[in-house]
Design a protein around this motif. Sequence first.
Motif, PDB file in Angstrom:
ATOM      1  N   HIS A  61      24.903  65.750  38.840  1.00 23.79           N
ATOM      2  CA  HIS A  61      23.903  66.622  38.238  1.00 23.79           C
ATOM      3  C   HIS A  61      22.462  66.221  38.467  1.00 23.79           C
ATOM      4  O   HIS A  61      21.648  66.956  38.710  1.00 23.79           O
ATOM      5  N   GLU A  75      30.122  70.844  33.020  1.00 20.92           N
ATOM      6  CA  GLU A  75      29.289  70.915  31.648  1.00 20.92           C
ATOM      7  C   GLU A  75      30.293  71.586  30.675  1.00 20.92           C
ATOM      8  O   GLU A  75      30.305  71.372  29.397  1.00 20.92           O
ATOM      9  N   GLU A 129      27.694  63.282  35.544  1.00 23.90           N
ATOM     10  CA  GLU A 129      26.356  63.304  35.460  1.00 23.90           C
ATOM     11  C   GLU A 129      25.470  62.912  36.606  1.00 23.90           C
ATOM     12  O   GLU A 129      24.564  63.470  37.167  1.00 23.90           O
ATOM     13  N   GLU A 144      19.169  65.193  30.670  1.00 17.17           N
ATOM     14  CA  GLU A 144      20.177  64.456  31.432  1.00 17.17           C
ATOM     15  C   GLU A 144      19.838  62.902  31.644  1.00 17.17           C
ATOM     16  O   GLU A 144      20.666  62.186  31.339  1.00 17.17           O
TER      17      GLU A 144
END
Length: 321
Positions: free
Chosen positions: A219, A133, A216, A184
Amino acid sequence: MTSAPSTTAAREHDEQVANAGAYEAVIERLSKASVDKHWEPYRDIPWDDPEFLVDQADPRWELPEFDKLGGHPWYRSRPPEVRAMIGLWRVATAMKIGLQFENLLKRGLLNYAYRLPNGSPEFRYVYHETIEEGHHGMMFQEFVNRTRLPVRGMPGPLSVLAQVAPWIPLISTELFFVFVLGGEDPIDHVQRKLLKDGRTHHPLEETIIRIHVAEEARHISFARHYLRNRVPRLPRHRRLLLGVISPIILGVMARIMLAPPGPMIRRFRIPAHVVAEVYLRNPAAKAEIRDSVGRTRELCGEIGLINPLTRRIWKAMGIWG
Ligand SMILES: [Fe+2]
Ligand SMILES: [Fe+2]
């Protein structure tokens, strides 16, 4: 009497151990993938390549006809350089809001990791995510700088309110990871749609989005596995509370991520009736908000956060499928 209860308890315990083992294996896999496949903005993006330079009047920034604003007669009647600048403004604002959200997210992840015990597999993964990030923040800000547009991120009052987010893990780590998905998932939804829309994009925008979508995915996977592992084991009253707060957070966040930028409306004097037709009274805009939280909504159903009471909150927030 048979010893059924203890057998059940033993079986439940076995299942929990098996599930915990599978959960830890996922986290280890994600950590390994972060080492094997990651990008660095100042190494992997050729910012100064002539092809990658940003020109505000580049027609590739123009919004397509199928876009809600791009298809509106008001937009179509602007001169080409204004159409391009509006498109670029929107991309830059999305990146600015994205990097602000990720700034809050990183601080929250570090607050979460601060209290993790020795040997916790989450510790390493959360550090990988924080580092990634960090790269995303630099990448998005560098893009914004190169547009030379005076874009702002979140509106001021919202930005002040958002400062509580990094402290959510101190109250509830489960609620924090709902907040994570709230930011997200809509960003990922919009970026994946863009990569699949069949148009020619500016190579800088396309490169940034490809890198972002790839990282992503990990994540989002972590947040989902974390919630799947933790939420079903929460005491009932805490699960109910989480079920009540989650749709409120998700509804607000999807709107922050997808709303039209105020400074853009003022700068280009977009008439109020156009804004209303495009964003407020438009069924497609409402569907977009609903769809952008679709995967998180399914997950919430799966882990027991949706019941007749909380469903009404999802509906009231306009994010029920
Ligand atoms: Fe990111
Ligand atoms: Fe992320």
